[in-house]
Design an enzyme around this catalytic site. Structure first.
Site, PDB file in Angstrom:
ATOM      1  N   ASP A 171       0.874  -1.179   0.000  1.00 59.06           N
ATOM      2  CA  ASP A 171       0.000   0.000   0.000  1.00 59.06           C
ATOM      3  C   ASP A 171       0.912   1.231   0.000  1.00 59.06           C
ATOM      4  O   ASP A 171       2.141   1.118  -0.151  1.00 59.06           O
ATOM      5  CB  ASP A 171      -1.018  -0.051   1.155  1.00 59.06           C
ATOM      6  CG  ASP A 171      -0.387   0.172   2.529  1.00 59.06           C
ATOM      7  OD1 ASP A 171       0.855   0.305   2.612  1.00 59.06           O
ATOM      8  OD2 ASP A 171      -1.142   0.224   3.519  1.00 59.06           O
ATOM      9  N   HIS A 172       0.313   2.413   0.192  1.00 62.60           N
ATOM     10  CA  HIS A 172       1.089   3.656   0.145  1.00 62.60           C
ATOM     11  C   HIS A 172       2.197   3.684   1.209  1.00 62.60           C
ATOM     12  O   HIS A 172       3.233   4.294   1.008  1.00 62.60           O
ATOM     13  CB  HIS A 172       0.158   4.854   0.311  1.00 62.60           C
ATOM     14  CG  HIS A 172      -0.717   4.744   1.528  1.00 62.60           C
ATOM     15  ND1 HIS A 172      -1.799   3.883   1.575  1.00 62.60           N
ATOM     16  CD2 HIS A 172      -0.662   5.344   2.740  1.00 62.60           C
ATOM     17  CE1 HIS A 172      -2.384   3.975   2.761  1.00 62.60           C
ATOM     18  NE2 HIS A 172      -1.712   4.842   3.486  1.00 62.60           N
TER      19      HIS A 172
ATOM     20  N   CYS B 171       3.073  -3.218   4.087  1.00 59.99           N
ATOM     21  CA  CYS B 171       2.189  -2.114   4.488  1.00 59.99           C
ATOM     22  C   CYS B 171       2.874  -1.431   5.666  1.00 59.99           C
ATOM     23  O   CYS B 171       4.050  -1.686   5.918  1.00 59.99           O
ATOM     24  CB  CYS B 171       0.775  -2.601   4.797  1.00 59.99           C
ATOM     25  SG  CYS B 171       0.603  -3.707   6.200  1.00 59.99           S
ATOM     26  N   GLY B 172       2.181  -0.552   6.370  1.00 63.85           N
ATOM     27  CA  GLY B 172       2.841   0.217   7.432  1.00 63.85           C
ATOM     28  C   GLY B 172       3.426  -0.665   8.521  1.00 63.85           C
ATOM     29  O   GLY B 172       4.619  -0.617   8.823  1.00 63.85           O
ATOM     30  N   THR B 173       2.586  -1.492   9.127  1.00 61.27           N
ATOM     31  CA  THR B 173       3.048  -2.390  10.193  1.00 61.27           C
ATOM     32  C   THR B 173       3.295  -3.804   9.686  1.00 61.27           C
ATOM     33  O   THR B 173       3.868  -4.620  10.407  1.00 61.27           O
ATOM     34  CB  THR B 173       1.973  -2.504  11.295  1.00 61.27           C
ATOM     35  OG1 THR B 173       0.763  -2.987  10.672  1.00 61.27           O
ATOM     36  CG2 THR B 173       1.709  -1.168  11.976  1.00 61.27           C
ATOM     37  N   GLY B 174       2.760  -4.130   8.541  1.00 62.82           N
ATOM     38  CA  GLY B 174       2.802  -5.506   8.027  1.00 62.82           C
ATOM     39  C   GLY B 174       1.635  -6.337   8.554  1.00 62.82           C
ATOM     40  O   GLY B 174       1.407  -7.458   8.088  1.00 62.82           O
TER      41      GLY B 174
ATOM     42  N   GLY C 118      -1.802  -5.680   8.574  1.00 63.70           N
ATOM     43  CA  GLY C 118      -2.953  -5.775   7.667  1.00 63.70           C
ATOM     44  C   GLY C 118      -2.685  -6.743   6.524  1.00 63.70           C
ATOM     45  O   GLY C 118      -3.520  -7.613   6.219  1.00 63.70           O
TER      46      GLY C 118
ATOM     47  N   HIS D 234      11.446 -23.581   8.642  1.00 60.13           N
ATOM     48  CA  HIS D 234      10.445 -24.348   9.392  1.00 60.13           C
ATOM     49  C   HIS D 234       9.026 -24.224   8.851  1.00 60.13           C
ATOM     50  O   HIS D 234       8.234 -25.141   9.018  1.00 60.13           O
ATOM     51  CB  HIS D 234      10.433 -23.902  10.870  1.00 60.13           C
ATOM     52  CG  HIS D 234      11.613 -24.395  11.644  1.00 60.13           C
ATOM     53  ND1 HIS D 234      11.700 -24.323  13.013  1.00 60.13           N
ATOM     54  CD2 HIS D 234      12.784 -24.975  11.226  1.00 60.13           C
ATOM     55  CE1 HIS D 234      12.856 -24.834  13.419  1.00 60.13           C
ATOM     56  NE2 HIS D 234      13.539 -25.221  12.345  1.00 60.13           N
ATOM     57  N   ASN D 235       8.701 -23.080   8.264  1.00 67.13           N
ATOM     58  CA  ASN D 235       7.305 -22.849   7.854  1.00 67.13           C
ATOM     59  C   ASN D 235       7.106 -22.867   6.347  1.00 67.13           C
ATOM     60  O   ASN D 235       5.978 -22.732   5.875  1.00 67.13           O
ATOM     61  CB  ASN D 235       6.795 -21.497   8.407  1.00 67.13           C
ATOM     62  CG  ASN D 235       7.089 -21.305   9.881  1.00 67.13           C
ATOM     63  OD1 ASN D 235       7.946 -20.512  10.248  1.00 67.13           O
ATOM     64  ND2 ASN D 235       6.411 -22.057  10.733  1.00 67.13           N
TER      65      ASN D 235
ATOM     66  N   ARG E 249       6.775   0.962   7.831  1.00 66.63           N
ATOM     67  CA  ARG E 249       6.968   2.111   8.719  1.00 66.63           C
ATOM     68  C   ARG E 249       7.800   1.763   9.948  1.00 66.63           C
ATOM     69  O   ARG E 249       7.939   2.576  10.855  1.00 66.63           O
ATOM     70  CB  ARG E 249       5.604   2.658   9.163  1.00 66.63           C
ATOM     71  CG  ARG E 249       4.868   3.386   8.048  1.00 66.63           C
ATOM     72  CD  ARG E 249       3.520   3.897   8.511  1.00 66.63           C
ATOM     73  NE  ARG E 249       2.900   4.710   7.465  1.00 66.63           N
ATOM     74  CZ  ARG E 249       1.595   4.889   7.353  1.00 66.63           C
ATOM     75  NH1 ARG E 249       0.758   4.332   8.217  1.00 66.63           N
ATOM     76  NH2 ARG E 249       1.102   5.645   6.386  1.00 66.63           N
TER      77      ARG E 249
ATOM     78  N   ARG F 232      10.066 -33.135   9.971  1.00 59.64           N
ATOM     79  CA  ARG F 232       8.969 -32.927  10.929  1.00 59.64           C
ATOM     80  C   ARG F 232       8.164 -31.659  10.604  1.00 59.64           C
ATOM     81  O   ARG F 232       6.983 -31.556  10.932  1.00 59.64           O
ATOM     82  CB  ARG F 232       9.491 -32.886  12.359  1.00 59.64           C
ATOM     83  CG  ARG F 232      10.361 -31.683  12.689  1.00 59.64           C
ATOM     84  CD  ARG F 232      11.001 -31.801  14.058  1.00 59.64           C
ATOM     85  NE  ARG F 232      11.694 -30.606  14.471  1.00 59.64           N
ATOM     86  CZ  ARG F 232      12.910 -30.237  14.038  1.00 59.64           C
ATOM     87  NH1 ARG F 232      13.546 -30.992  13.156  1.00 59.64           N
ATOM     88  NH2 ARG F 232      13.476 -29.138  14.478  1.00 59.64           N
ATOM     89  N   HIS F 233       8.832 -30.715   9.926  1.00 60.32           N
ATOM     90  CA  HIS F 233       8.127 -29.474   9.581  1.00 60.32           C
ATOM     91  C   HIS F 233       7.102 -29.708   8.469  1.00 60.32           C
ATOM     92  O   HIS F 233       6.074 -29.036   8.413  1.00 60.32           O
ATOM     93  CB  HIS F 233       9.132 -28.389   9.202  1.00 60.32           C
ATOM     94  CG  HIS F 233      10.124 -28.147  10.283  1.00 60.32           C
ATOM     95  ND1 HIS F 233       9.766 -27.636  11.509  1.00 60.32           N
ATOM     96  CD2 HIS F 233      11.455 -28.411  10.349  1.00 60.32           C
ATOM     97  CE1 HIS F 233      10.831 -27.574  12.286  1.00 60.32           C
ATOM     98  NE2 HIS F 233      11.871 -28.031  11.602  1.00 60.32           N
TER      99      HIS F 233
ATOM    100  N   ARG G 235       3.897 -30.803   9.978  1.00 59.74           N
ATOM    101  CA  ARG G 235       3.136 -29.682  10.545  1.00 59.74           C
ATOM    102  C   ARG G 235       2.420 -28.890   9.445  1.00 59.74           C
ATOM    103  O   ARG G 235       1.283 -28.449   9.621  1.00 59.74           O
ATOM    104  CB  ARG G 235       4.078 -28.788  11.364  1.00 59.74           C
ATOM    105  CG  ARG G 235       4.562 -29.540  12.598  1.00 59.74           C
ATOM    106  CD  ARG G 235       5.826 -29.007  13.196  1.00 59.74           C
ATOM    107  NE  ARG G 235       6.268 -29.898  14.267  1.00 59.74           N
ATOM    108  CZ  ARG G 235       7.470 -29.846  14.832  1.00 59.74           C
ATOM    109  NH1 ARG G 235       8.354 -28.949  14.442  1.00 59.74           N
ATOM    110  NH2 ARG G 235       7.784 -30.690  15.786  1.00 59.74           N
TER     111      ARG G 235
HETATM  112  C1  RB5 Z   1      -2.123   2.613   6.450  1.00 67.15           C
HETATM  113  O1  RB5 Z   1      -2.209   3.829   7.097  1.00 67.15           O
HETATM  114  C2  RB5 Z   1      -1.857   1.494   7.448  1.00 67.15           C
HETATM  115  O2  RB5 Z   1      -2.977   1.272   8.232  1.00 67.15           O
HETATM  116  C3  RB5 Z   1      -1.459   0.217   6.714  1.00 67.15           C
HETATM  117  O3  RB5 Z   1      -0.339   0.464   5.952  1.00 67.15           O
HETATM  118  C4  RB5 Z   1      -1.097  -0.990   7.575  1.00 67.15           C
HETATM  119  O4  RB5 Z   1      -0.175  -0.655   8.563  1.00 67.15           O
HETATM  120  C5  RB5 Z   1      -2.206  -1.805   8.049  1.00 67.15           C
HETATM  121  O5  RB5 Z   1      -2.043  -2.818   8.731  1.00 67.15           O
END
Ligand code: RB5
Length: 150
Positions: A8-9, A65-68, A70, A98-99, A109, A132-133, A136
């Site tokens: 995303d942005h 994305c910002g936090t990863g 979403g 493993h995964n 971010r 073993r993985h 799973r």
């Molecule tokens: C966008 O502002 C933010 O919510 C998105 O990038 C992400 O972090 C969602 O999980």
């Protein structure tokens, strides 16, 4: 191997930092967008990449994305997709060993370009260990089949 990249942005800047690493590793990639910093909705881009992997059209993917968070939520809804949110290279390596993670999710971010580059290198250079993985992963596949029948 061809991989799909989506963001995303909040992930565009980090995406631009990791593309040179893909080229260095000789990995063919396709950009599923978004391509600029105008605000968009991460599920739209997470869906495109995850669907391509779930259908076997692409082998692996990277989502940012910002936090990863979403992108991880979206990607892990798709059958056969194993998405791993990584902020350091140890988790990236383990997610392959493993995964057998087939989608790498990065938090645009939170981590800097150098950290992201190290993560991408570790992720692509590490192979699934099996054994073993695999047992799973078979259990995860069984959960997916069970849910489909409900
Ligand atoms: C966008 O502002 C933010 O919510 C998105 O990038 C992400 O972090 C969602 O999980």
């Amino acid at each position: 191997m061809k991989i799909a990249i989506g963001c995303d942005h909040a992930g565009v800047a980090l995406k631009n930092k990791i593309v040179p690493v893909l080229e260095e590793l000789d990995i063919e990639w396709e950009d599923f967008g978004t391509k600029d910093e105008e605000s968009v909705d991460y599920p739209d881009f997470g869906e495109k990449v995850s669907e391509a992997i779930s259908k076997g059209e692409m082998e692996k993917g990277i989502l940012i994305c910002g936090t990863g968070i979403g992108m991880s939520i979206v990607a892990n809804k798709f059958p056969g997709v194993r998405a791993a949110l990584c902020s350091e290279d140890y988790s990236a390596k383990m997610s392959r060993l493993h995964n057998d993670a087939n989608v790498l999710v990065l938090p645009g971010r939170i981590i800097d370009g150098k950290t992201a580059q190290d993560i991408v290198k570790a992720w692509f250079k590490t192979s699934f260990e099996g054994g073993r993985h695999q047992r799973r992963l078979d259990k995860i596949k069984a959960i997916e089949s069970h849910l489909k029948c409900q």
